[in-house]
Write an enzyme that holds these catalytic residues in place. Sequence first.
Site, PDB file in Angstrom:
ATOM      1  N   ARG A  38      -9.499   1.129   8.542  1.00 25.14           N
ATOM      2  CA  ARG A  38      -9.129  -0.242   8.891  1.00 25.14           C
ATOM      3  C   ARG A  38     -10.251  -0.944   9.653  1.00 25.14           C
ATOM      4  O   ARG A  38     -10.102  -2.122   9.991  1.00 25.14           O
ATOM      5  CB  ARG A  38      -7.877  -0.227   9.766  1.00 25.14           C
ATOM      6  CG  ARG A  38      -6.573  -0.443   8.987  1.00 25.14           C
ATOM      7  CD  ARG A  38      -5.439  -0.307   9.977  1.00 25.14           C
ATOM      8  NE  ARG A  38      -4.221  -0.964   9.662  1.00 25.14           N
ATOM      9  CZ  ARG A  38      -3.135  -0.349   9.165  1.00 25.14           C
ATOM     10  NH1 ARG A  38      -3.188   0.898   8.817  1.00 25.14           N
ATOM     11  NH2 ARG A  38      -2.022  -1.018   9.007  1.00 25.14           N
ATOM     12  N   LYS A  49       0.830  -1.212   0.000  1.00 23.69           N
ATOM     13  CA  LYS A  49       0.000   0.000   0.000  1.00 23.69           C
ATOM     14  C   LYS A  49       0.862   1.258   0.000  1.00 23.69           C
ATOM     15  O   LYS A  49       0.639   2.190  -0.771  1.00 23.69           O
ATOM     16  CB  LYS A  49      -0.926   0.034   1.230  1.00 23.69           C
ATOM     17  CG  LYS A  49      -1.908  -1.119   1.316  1.00 23.69           C
ATOM     18  CD  LYS A  49      -2.864  -0.971   2.504  1.00 23.69           C
ATOM     19  CE  LYS A  49      -2.214  -1.006   3.859  1.00 23.69           C
ATOM     20  NZ  LYS A  49      -1.569  -2.286   4.206  1.00 23.69           N
TER      21      LYS A  49
HETATM   22  P1  AMP Z   1       0.881   0.992   8.829  1.00 30.65           P
HETATM   23  O1  AMP Z   1       2.034   1.920   8.674  1.00 30.65           O
HETATM   24  O2  AMP Z   1      -0.305   1.368   7.991  1.00 30.65           O
HETATM   25  O3  AMP Z   1       1.258  -0.460   8.669  1.00 30.65           O
HETATM   26  O4  AMP Z   1       0.384   1.162  10.344  1.00 30.65           O
HETATM   27  C1  AMP Z   1       1.238   0.863  11.427  1.00 30.65           C
HETATM   28  C2  AMP Z   1       0.424   0.701  12.696  1.00 30.65           C
HETATM   29  O5  AMP Z   1      -0.253   1.929  12.985  1.00 30.65           O
HETATM   30  C3  AMP Z   1      -0.680  -0.340  12.628  1.00 30.65           C
HETATM   31  O6  AMP Z   1      -0.206  -1.666  12.896  1.00 30.65           O
HETATM   32  C4  AMP Z   1      -1.618   0.164  13.722  1.00 30.65           C
HETATM   33  O7  AMP Z   1      -1.106  -0.112  15.012  1.00 30.65           O
HETATM   34  C5  AMP Z   1      -1.552   1.665  13.523  1.00 30.65           C
HETATM   35  N1  AMP Z   1      -2.545   2.150  12.539  1.00 30.65           N
HETATM   36  C6  AMP Z   1      -2.308   2.724  11.325  1.00 30.65           C
HETATM   37  N2  AMP Z   1      -3.442   3.050  10.713  1.00 30.65           N
HETATM   38  C7  AMP Z   1      -4.440   2.657  11.544  1.00 30.65           C
HETATM   39  C8  AMP Z   1      -5.849   2.692  11.461  1.00 30.65           C
HETATM   40  N3  AMP Z   1      -6.485   3.200  10.378  1.00 30.65           N
HETATM   41  N4  AMP Z   1      -6.563   2.210  12.502  1.00 30.65           N
HETATM   42  C9  AMP Z   1      -5.946   1.704  13.609  1.00 30.65           C
HETATM   43  N5  AMP Z   1      -4.630   1.619  13.749  1.00 30.65           N
HETATM   44  C10 AMP Z   1      -3.867   2.094  12.720  1.00 30.65           C
END
Ligand code: AMP
Length: 229
Positions: free
Chosen positions: A98, A23
Site C-alpha cells: 500500500r 480486491k
Molecule cells: P483492508 O482489509 O485491506 O481494507 O485493510 C483494513 C485496514 O488494515 C486498512 O485500512 C489499514 O488500516 C490496515 N492495512 C491493511 N493492509 C495494510 C497495508 N498493506 N499497509 C498499511 N495498513 C494496512
Amino acid sequence: MDGARRPSAALVLILLGPPGAGKGTQARMLQERFGYVQLSTGDLLRAAVAAGTEAGKAADAVMKSGGLVSDQIVIDILRDRLAAPDCASGVILDGFPRTTVQAQALDTMLSESGQRIDAAVSLEVDDGAMVARISGRYTCAGCGEGFHDTFKIPTKSGICDTCGGTDMTRRADDTVEAVGTRLAAYHAQTAPLIGYYGDHGVLQRVDAMGAIDEIATSLGHVVREATER
Ligand code: AMP
C-alpha cells in the site's frame, strides 16, 4: 523484481485498488478457481488484533480510524505469511503493498527467493460508488464469504450461501467516516504504486465497475496470460 524465473505455477499477483474496489472478493474467487493463496494484510492484521499480539495492539486504533498501519508492522506480518509452505504454489496479494516502501520491501523479499511479480492489477473504479459499496457490505463469520445489502444478497435472508452459517459481521472500519480516511490514504499513499508497477512493466488495468463475474473473467485472463508466459 527481475530475479530468476521460478516455476510458472508459483504466481505472484498483486491486486491494487481503493477500498470497495472488490480486491477481497476477487482474490477469494481466484483462490477458489486456481488454488492460489489469498494474502490479505487486512485479514492478517484483524487476526493479530483479535489475538491481542503486540502488532495487533499497535494496529488496532489506526485501523479503526481508516489510516495505514506502519510499514514495518505490515512488512513483518506479510513476510512471515509469505514464507509459509502453502504459499509456494502462488499468491494473490490483496491490500499489500500500500506504500512505495512496502513495494520495495516486497521486491527484495521476492528476489531473495528467486521470485518475481507476474502482474499488478489496478482495479479501476469511481470513488463516488465506493462509499455505497463499502457501507452495505458484511461477511459470514463462519467461512468469510462476503455479502452486500444491495449488490450481493444471500439467497435466503441472513443465511450464508456457502456454508449455511447465520453469524454475519460488519467491519468496524466500514463506517462513512473511516471510509473517507481510507479513500484519502489510498489516493495519497497507494495510488502512486500504479506508476511504480507501470515503470516495472507488470501493470494491468481492469475495469472494476461491472458485475463481479465479469471482473472475475477479466482477472482470469490476466492469470492465464501470466502463467503461460
Ligand atoms: P483492508 O482489509 O485491506 O481494507 O485493510 C483494513 C485496514 O488494515 C486498512 O485500512 C489499514 O488500516 C490496515 N492495512 C491493511 N493492509 C495494510 C497495508 N498493506 N499497509 C498499511 N495498513 C494496512
